[in-house]
Design a protein around this motif. Structure first.
Motif, short mmCIF file in Angstrom:
data_model
loop_
_atom_site.label_atom_id
_atom_site.label_comp_id
_atom_site.label_asym_id
_atom_site.label_seq_id
_atom_site.Cartn_x
_atom_site.Cartn_y
_atom_site.Cartn_z
N GLU A 166 -8.19 2.46 7.08
CA GLU A 166 -7.52 3.55 7.93
C GLU A 166 -8.23 5.05 7.71
O GLU A 166 -7.81 5.98 8.42
CB GLU A 166 -6.18 3.69 7.93
CG GLU A 166 -5.61 3.81 6.44
CD GLU A 166 -4.19 3.29 5.98
OE1 GLU A 166 -3.37 3.62 6.92
OE2 GLU A 166 -3.97 2.89 4.89
N PHE A 167 -8.64 4.99 6.42
CA PHE A 167 -9.47 6.22 5.92
C PHE A 167 -10.78 6.54 6.52
O PHE A 167 -11.65 7.36 6.18
CB PHE A 167 -9.46 6.63 4.53
CG PHE A 167 -8.28 6.97 4.09
CD1 PHE A 167 -7.82 8.11 3.76
CD2 PHE A 167 -6.97 5.88 3.71
CE1 PHE A 167 -6.70 8.45 3.12
CE2 PHE A 167 -5.83 6.18 3.42
CZ PHE A 167 -5.63 7.70 2.97
N ALA A 168 -11.44 5.43 7.43
CA ALA A 168 -12.73 5.36 7.90
C ALA A 168 -12.97 6.86 8.68
O ALA A 168 -12.21 7.31 9.63
CB ALA A 168 -12.78 4.45 8.86
N ARG B 31 4.52 6.07 3.60
CA ARG B 31 5.52 5.24 3.20
C ARG B 31 5.73 5.58 1.58
O ARG B 31 6.97 5.43 1.19
CB ARG B 31 5.06 3.87 3.19
CG ARG B 31 5.80 2.90 2.81
CD ARG B 31 5.26 1.36 2.70
NE ARG B 31 6.20 0.30 2.10
CZ ARG B 31 6.32 -0.72 2.43
NH1 ARG B 31 5.57 -1.34 3.29
NH2 ARG B 31 7.11 -1.79 1.63
N MET B 32 4.86 5.94 1.00
CA MET B 32 4.73 6.20 -0.63
C MET B 32 5.97 7.14 -0.81
O MET B 32 6.61 7.20 -1.85
CB MET B 32 3.29 6.70 -1.30
CG MET B 32 3.39 6.79 -2.71
SD MET B 32 1.70 7.35 -2.81
CE MET B 32 1.36 8.97 -2.84
N THR B 33 6.04 8.31 0.05
CA THR B 33 6.83 9.27 -0.35
C THR B 33 8.07 9.22 0.51
O THR B 33 9.02 9.98 0.37
CB THR B 33 6.12 10.71 -0.26
OG1 THR B 33 5.52 10.77 1.07
CG2 THR B 33 5.17 10.95 -1.38
N ASP C 38 -7.59 16.41 -1.02
CA ASP C 38 -6.63 17.07 -2.08
C ASP C 38 -6.55 16.05 -3.17
O ASP C 38 -6.70 16.59 -4.21
CB ASP C 38 -5.11 17.23 -1.26
CG ASP C 38 -5.25 18.19 -0.16
OD1 ASP C 38 -6.15 19.10 -0.21
OD2 ASP C 38 -4.34 18.20 0.71
N LEU C 39 -6.09 14.67 -2.92
CA LEU C 39 -5.75 13.87 -3.83
C LEU C 39 -6.93 13.63 -5.01
O LEU C 39 -6.72 13.38 -6.11
CB LEU C 39 -5.03 12.65 -3.35
CG LEU C 39 -3.60 12.76 -3.50
CD1 LEU C 39 -3.05 13.73 -2.65
CD2 LEU C 39 -3.06 11.54 -2.93
N VAL C 40 -8.00 13.41 -4.24
CA VAL C 40 -9.25 13.15 -5.18
C VAL C 40 -9.92 14.07 -5.77
O VAL C 40 -10.53 13.96 -6.76
CB VAL C 40 -10.21 12.10 -4.13
CG1 VAL C 40 -11.51 11.55 -4.93
CG2 VAL C 40 -9.48 10.86 -3.71
N GLY D 298 0.66 -1.17 0.01
CA GLY D 298 -0.01 -0.16 -0.05
C GLY D 298 1.02 1.39 -0.07
O GLY D 298 2.13 1.28 0.02
N ASN D 299 0.23 2.35 0.26
CA ASN D 299 0.89 3.79 -0.01
C ASN D 299 1.38 4.14 1.47
O ASN D 299 2.20 5.10 1.49
CB ASN D 299 0.20 4.85 -0.60
CG ASN D 299 -0.31 4.38 -1.96
OD1 ASN D 299 0.40 3.93 -2.80
ND2 ASN D 299 -1.51 4.53 -2.50
N LEU D 300 1.21 3.62 2.57
CA LEU D 300 1.13 4.12 3.59
C LEU D 300 1.93 3.33 4.89
O LEU D 300 2.58 4.03 5.62
CB LEU D 300 -0.26 4.49 4.39
CG LEU D 300 -0.87 5.64 3.61
CD1 LEU D 300 -2.51 5.57 3.86
CD2 LEU D 300 -0.71 7.07 4.25
C1 SR1 Z 1 -0.79 9.21 0.48
S1 SR1 Z 1 -1.65 7.94 0.31
C2 SR1 Z 1 -2.38 7.93 -1.33
C3 SR1 Z 1 -3.72 7.29 -1.57
O1 SR1 Z 1 -3.48 5.82 -0.93
C4 SR1 Z 1 -4.65 5.23 -0.35
O2 SR1 Z 1 -5.06 4.08 -0.88
C5 SR1 Z 1 -5.60 6.61 -0.78
O3 SR1 Z 1 -6.45 6.08 -1.84
C6 SR1 Z 1 -4.71 7.41 -0.84
O4 SR1 Z 1 -5.60 8.74 -1.48
#
Ligand code: SR1
Ligand code: MG
Length: 406
Positions: free
Chosen positions: A259-261, A67-69, A178-180, A41-43
């Motif tokens: 976790e976005f709940a 984690r993604m960045t 922001d992202l969506v 995942g991204n986090l």
């Molecule tokens: C920085 S998190 C990027 C995305 O990963 C998650 O799955 C969510 O969809 C979020 O927007």
């Protein structure tokens, strides 16, 4: 950089398990056979841990950043508590559809979960051309169960107020906002597309009707505190088990990674699923499999039917049936479908132009990816232009079919 809590590593997982009786009961930390980091995942970081007797569990830890960045994007690790509490709340309503929480560690933000490695992540299965029939309908039932069970329709007024207060999740909601909603229209430098799609991304950003729709979507997301929604219900947040052959029902479906709940609009979860079915369709079409593309879009109908049936059935006996009567329930269903179309449009666009993309499209070779991405963007714009007019799922399908099927 030093952090205020210890991160899980392959070297400290054994002692972590033996120090926690709830975990040591499920797996022998002193006799481990294998530890694998499996997070995709991204986090977060996610470890699959197995002992020599073959018992296993999952340990998932939130880092204080994305984690993604990396550390440049700090993020509250308390998101793991939102995930633990929402999984428990959703699991109390639909235990068969939600991953089991074994323990939550509030000090180190570690979630111990049942091991579902006899399942696979639905996105991966879809990308490999598998079917797992029935999953889409089960997910509609999941969204309806959560919609009713965590709202004033299915729970005591006071309990809902307490739960809504505990479930505030502003930092993660801001990521979504922001992202969506914002960044597909107003790039702050995080958007990327193939050179072949630059004109498509520019056309999206210049589309006033898309921007208007996104303002409505963002407002609803930020203000419509209906139920404790999952908040990130894409096909990577669902595990499935079964042969995956055409015509074979999945024998297990489990939702995870919530976790976005937060208390938000029910239609947001449906829109996320619809968008992800659109990605699966775009991928199938890019790979020349029109039949599979049509099957992928038919998942929209299945999720919708699962949701509407379960929601209307619950309306017969939910808490307040005087004003919140059958006609009220039908109006909610109609409005939820419209909003789900709107949210689907947002989710489709963000995964094409925005910072966090999906493997369905990204793993296509560029010559196939560019037209697939273009088709998703034009479908998203068409859906956003007409969302207020959607009065049946076939209205929505007409728009998507026109852009995503040959
Ligand atoms: C920085 S998190 C990027 C995305 O990963 C998650 O799955 C969510 O969809 C979020 O927007
Ligand atoms: Mg996730």
């Amino acid at each position: 950089m030093s952090h205020e809590y210890e991160f899980l590593t392959e070297a400290n997982i054994a002692s972590y398990i033996t120090a926690h009786p709830e975990l040591q009961q499920r797996i022998d930390g002193a006799d481990l056979a294998e530890i694998r980091e499996i997070g995709d995942g991204n986090l977060n970081v996610v470890f699959h841990v197995r002992d020599r007797a073959g018992r296993s569990l999952i340990l998932k830890q939130s880092l204080p950043y994305v984690r993604m960045t990396g550390e440049g994007w700090p993020m509250t690790p308390d998101r793991a508590r939102r995930e633990a509490e929402s999984l428990v709340a959703h699991g109390a309503i639909l235990p068969e559809l939600v991953v089991e929480v074994i323990k939550y560690d509030t000090e180190r933000y570690i979630l111990a979960l049942e091991d579902l490695s006899d399942h696979r992540v639905w996105r991966g299965a879809l990308n490999d051309g598998e079917y797992h029939e029935g999953v889409a309908a089960q997910l509609g039932r999941y969204v309806a169960g959560v919609a009713v069970g965590t709202s004033v329709l299915g729970s005591e007024r006071g309990e809902v107020a307490d739960m809504a207060a505990r479930s505030q999740n502003a930092e993660l909601c801001v990521i979504t906002e922001d992202l969506v909603f914002t960044e597909p229209v107003f790039d702050i430098g995080r958007n990327t597309v193939l050179p072949e799609n630059e004109a498509d991304a520019a056309a999206l950003a210049a589309d006033l009707s898309f921007a208007t729709a996104m303002s409505e979507a963002k407002w609803r997301f930020m203000t419509h505190a209906e139920s404790l929604i999952h908040g990130d219900l894409h096909t990577g947040s669902v595990m499935v088990r079964g042969s995956g052959q055409r015509g074979d029902d999945a024998d297990s479906v489990k939702v995870f990674d919530s976790e976005f709940a937060f208390y938000g609009p029910v239609a947001f979860d449906l829109g996320a699923l619809f968008a992800n079915y659109a990605f699966a369709a775009a991928r199938a079409r890019a790979l020349g499999d029109e039949q599979r593309a049509a099957w992928a879009l038919s998942l929209i109908d299945q999720t919708w039917a699962g949701f509407a049936e379960a929601y209307l059935a619950a309306a017969e006996s939910w808490h307040e049936t005087r004003l919140f009567d059958a006609a009220f329930a039908r109006r909610r269903v109609a409005e939820t479908l419209r909003e789900a179309s709107l949210f689907a449009a947002a989710k489709m666009a963000r995964r094409i132009v925005g910072a966090a993309k999906v493997a369905d499209i990204q793993t296509l070779e560029p010559s196939l990816r560019a037209p697939a991405a273009r088709a998703v963007l034009t479908a998203a714009r068409a859906l956003a232009a007409g969302w207020t007019e959607v009065s049946s799922v076939s209205d929505m399908r007409t728009v998507l079919d026109a852009h995503l099927l040959a």
